[in-house]
Design a protein around this motif. Structure first.
Motif, PDB file in Angstrom:
ATOM      1  N   ASP A   1      -3.292   9.072   6.963  1.00 41.69           N
ATOM      2  CA  ASP A   1      -2.048   8.102   7.448  1.00 41.69           C
ATOM      3  C   ASP A   1      -1.867   7.545   8.703  1.00 41.69           C
ATOM      4  OD1 ASP A   1      -1.425   8.341   4.886  1.00 41.69           O
ATOM      5  OD2 ASP A   1       0.213   9.764   4.946  1.00 41.69           O
TER       6      ASP A   1
ATOM      7  N   LEU B   1       0.861  -1.291   0.099  1.00 39.67           N
ATOM      8  CA  LEU B   1      -0.063   0.101   0.103  1.00 39.67           C
ATOM      9  C   LEU B   1       0.786   1.299  -0.050  1.00 39.67           C
ATOM     10  CD1 LEU B   1      -2.998   1.306   0.318  1.00 39.67           C
ATOM     11  CD2 LEU B   1      -2.397   1.205   2.604  1.00 39.67           C
ATOM     12  N   MET B   2       2.010   1.290   0.894  1.00 39.94           N
ATOM     13  CA  MET B   2       2.454   2.577   1.073  1.00 39.94           C
ATOM     14  C   MET B   2       3.676   2.618   0.198  1.00 39.94           C
ATOM     15  SD  MET B   2       0.418   3.929   3.299  1.00 39.94           S
ATOM     16  CE  MET B   2       1.320   4.926   3.690  1.00 39.94           C
TER      17      MET B   2
ATOM     18  N   ARG C   1       0.145   3.176  -4.026  1.00 43.85           N
ATOM     19  CA  ARG C   1       0.029   4.533  -3.828  1.00 43.85           C
ATOM     20  C   ARG C   1      -0.959   4.904  -4.885  1.00 43.85           C
ATOM     21  NH1 ARG C   1       5.552   4.366  -2.856  1.00 43.85           N
ATOM     22  NH2 ARG C   1       5.916   4.831  -4.912  1.00 43.85           N
TER      23      ARG C   1
ATOM     24  N   LYS D   1      -7.697   8.044   0.596  1.00 43.90           N
ATOM     25  CA  LYS D   1      -7.489   9.334   0.878  1.00 43.90           C
ATOM     26  C   LYS D   1      -8.573   9.842   0.487  1.00 43.90           C
ATOM     27  CE  LYS D   1      -3.491   9.462   2.668  1.00 43.90           C
ATOM     28  NZ  LYS D   1      -2.126  10.046   2.365  1.00 43.90           N
TER      29      LYS D   1
ATOM     30  N   LEU E   1      -4.072   3.487  -2.077  1.00 47.23           N
ATOM     31  CA  LEU E   1      -3.903   4.680  -1.101  1.00 47.23           C
ATOM     32  C   LEU E   1      -4.628   5.981  -1.566  1.00 47.23           C
ATOM     33  CD1 LEU E   1      -2.566   5.648   1.416  1.00 47.23           C
ATOM     34  CD2 LEU E   1      -0.457   6.140   0.226  1.00 47.23           C
TER      35      LEU E   1
END
Length: 644
Positions: free
Chosen positions: A149, A128-129, A135, A143, A139
């Motif tokens: 986060d 994911l990060m 991203r 968002k 992600l």
């Protein structure tokens, strides 16, 4: 099972101030420490911790125990979980006793599943990060949904890439057992023996048990998709049992305890969004019907449950499922329905935390009254349907069957009778009929012996008002507990050149037995430990595996008062506080106990004399003479004593 050697290592290393101090702010007072009780709301500290005896007791609510029971009560661990927590804290390797091959296989499988799940969690969070696809796809979607986060990290949310077998290859490369992988739900078997990722292209929500270990996952599609169901959950296995799990319970446990209320929602995203809004006492059912095990998990932390579901028909029906079980668990249930086709996640993001809290507080509806209003609306003017409603309500109310809930049930009967526009007495009779029917049905399931045992146990329950016999019993109880106190406190000290104080007590009480079975059990257990050379003390017996013995040791050992050390400063020659009074304490305790027993024997013997024949009278009179001699000797040792 954890070996006795490991338990001994753990108990030897325990520092109760260190452990309890992690959860409670403690202030030294004399030899003990004092703090505000974490188990009930209080302003004046009454929670006492003794580092010498390694016990705690609240003189406000009565909660007491040792370091292990504190963790069990505060963190809702079971006994083994508490031991493992302490072992990890003090870097003690846990040894297990020999188990059957079947049990060993289950334990090994469970341990392997935990390890695999933890590896997968790290894989998902990294994807994911730290990957371009994670991203750009997952992600960015999170968002857009408003997730920050820090809360993505708090709930360890991750992403399973869309590639066919990226996770599978990583698991195999790290030499995890291929046969176990499908059991985790992370991997599926296709075309006979091909292993592929099961959660491809989905956002992953790890599910934790109450110690923080990952037991499974919920995998959600990104956005709206026709490719498979919206959520895929871990299949049931040795560590994941759907009916016993509430998502977010690990993160919410402290907040629920503090707020004395649990908010129940349906989805994972509802939980995360509410946490972000500062509302942390929330868990999710995962879209399944509530079970008894889930309700009991909630009840570990609070008796107050507020269900927050969508306001559509499906949400209403989902909320009403499990009502009867909640009532049987004595939970106080309220219902909040989110308006305008919103869910808790979207609504809190729409109106903000303050408005959401205000809405929940203003919109809570009593569960039973709400259910009745819904059923009446559906029944309309149909007489037959209304009759069905009356019977359904009466059956529901009959499930409020615990003595402490009697007033609550009567209040519900009054409110429901008014809404139904029927006679209150008639509804009471109908509720009682359902109770009787249930009792009769249950009685058929148990044998006559079990029924007799149940009646005997109920007959032994203490009454609210004590008669003279009961008062005497409580006085006897005090003397018995005093014997146990000096035995645990001084038993291993020398009495004379050849005997310990425990030896002296055993010899003196050889002809006497305790009336209270629990006290007798502790006395015999102490003696068994002593004979085996295990050095029983208050500290060691605090960690006995029998909960009855542990609780009794705590209650015997803790005193709300202690002499101030300043007495020895003021009265230097008296040595009041630090003087060794163990011999005198043991001698007086034993003699008082024996004197009370002898007096009871004299009273019983006198009653026998009144109904005795001539031959029996001579024997009983001799017994009476002997008992009076023993009484005089004990009284002489104690001084002038009057015992009621």
């Amino acid at each position: 099972m954890i070996t006795q050697n490991t338990i001994q290592q753990i108990t030897n290393r325990i520092d109760i101030i260190d452990v309890v101090g992690e959860f409670v702010k403690l202030k030294k007072r004399g030899t003990n420490y004092l703090g505000v009780c974490p188990f009930h709301n209080e302003k004046t500290p009454s929670f006492t911790v003794s580092p010498v005896k390694e016990i705690y007791k609240c003189f406000g609510c009565g909660k007491s125990g040792n370091t292990i029971t504190f963790l069990m009560e505060h963190e809702k661990f079971n006994y083994v979980e508490a031991l493992r927590w302490l072992a990890a804290r003090y870097n003690i390797e846990v040894e297990e006793t020999e188990t059957s091959p079947e049990q060993k296989a289950i334990i090994q499988t469970a341990d392997s599943l935990y390890i695999i799940n933890n590896f997968a969690k790290n894989f998902f969070t990294n994807a994911l990060m730290n990957t371009d696809d994670g991203r750009a796809i997952a992600l960015s979607y999170l968002k857009e949904r408003g997730f920050r986060d820090d809360f993505i990290e708090k709930f360890q949310i991750g992403y399973n890439p869309d590639a066919r077998d990226q996770l599978t290859k990583a698991l195999i490369a790290n030499q995890f057992n291929k046969e176990l992988l499908p059991k985790t739900g992370l991997v599926s078997v296709r075309n006979g023996d091909e292993l592929v990722d099961n959660y491809r292209g989905r956002i992953i929500f790890p599910i934790h048990n109450n110690t923080g270990k990952i037991i499974g996952f919920g995998a959600r599609v990104i956005g709206k998709s026709d490719r498979g169901p919206k959520y895929i959950n871990t299949p049931e296995n040795e560590i994941y049992v759907k009916s016993k799990i509430l998502y977010g319970a690990y993160q919410a446990r402290t907040a629920i305890d503090k707020a004395d209320e649990c908010l129940l929602v349906e989805g994972y995203t509802d939980v995360v969004s509410l946490h972000q809004a500062g509302i942390e006492n929330v868990v999710a059912s995962g879209g399944t019907s509530l079970t008894t095990d889930q309700l009991r998990l909630i009840k570990k932390y609070t008796n107050n449950l507020t269900i927050i579901y969508d306001g559509d028909n499906a949400g209403v029906k989902a909320a009403l499922r499990g009502l009867d079980m909640a009532l049987e668990e004595s939970l106080n249930v309220r219902l909040v329905l989110i308006p305008d086709n919103e869910d808790p996640d979207s609504y809190v993001n729409k109106v903000g935390a303050k408005a959401f809290n205000e809405f929940v507080a203003a919109s809570k509806k009593d569960f039973i009254i709400f259910q009745l209003e819904v059923m009446l609306q559906e029944a309309g003017n149909d007489v037959n349907k209304k009759s069905t409603v009356v019977n359904q309500v009466a059956e529901t109310l009959s499930r409020i069957n615990k003595a402490e809930d009697f007033t609550k049930q009567q209040d519900y009967i009054r409110q429901c009778a008014a809404l139904l526009k029927i006679d209150e007495t008639g509804l009471t009779n109908l509720v009682n009929k359902y109770k009787r029917d249930k009792i009769i049905k249950e009685e058929k399931k148990i044998s006559q012996d079990e029924a007799n045992q149940l009646m005997q146990e109920q007959a032994q329950q203490p009454e609210d008002v004590l008669d003279d016999t009961q008062l005497l019993f409580h006085q006897d109880e005090a003397h018995e507990r005093n014997i146990l106190r000096v035995l645990m406190e001084y038993g291993l000290r020398p009495w004379d050149e050849t005997r310990s104080m425990a030896d002296y007590i055993f010899e003196e009480l050889e002809q006497f037995h305790f009336d209270n079975p629990s006290n007798e059990k502790l006395f015999e257990e102490y003696k068994a430990w002593y004979v085996r050379g295990l050095e029983p003390t208050t500290k060691t017996m605090l960690y006995h595996d029998d909960e009855t013995i542990r609780n009794l040791v705590v209650n015997i050992s803790v005193n709300p008062f202690e002499l101030s050390q300043k007495w020895d400063e003021v009265m230097e020659s008296m040595n009041i506080v630090n003087r060794d009074t163990s011999h005198q304490d043991v001698l007086l305790s034993v003699n008082y106990y024996k004197l009370r027993k002898v007096k009871k024997m004299i009273e019983e013997n006198q009653r026998d004399i009144e109904n005795a024949s001539y031959e029996e009278f001579k024997l009983l009179h001799e017994v009476h003479r002997h008992l009076k001699e023993v009484e005089r000797e004990l009284t002489k040792q104690l001084g002038t004593v009057i015992l009621k």
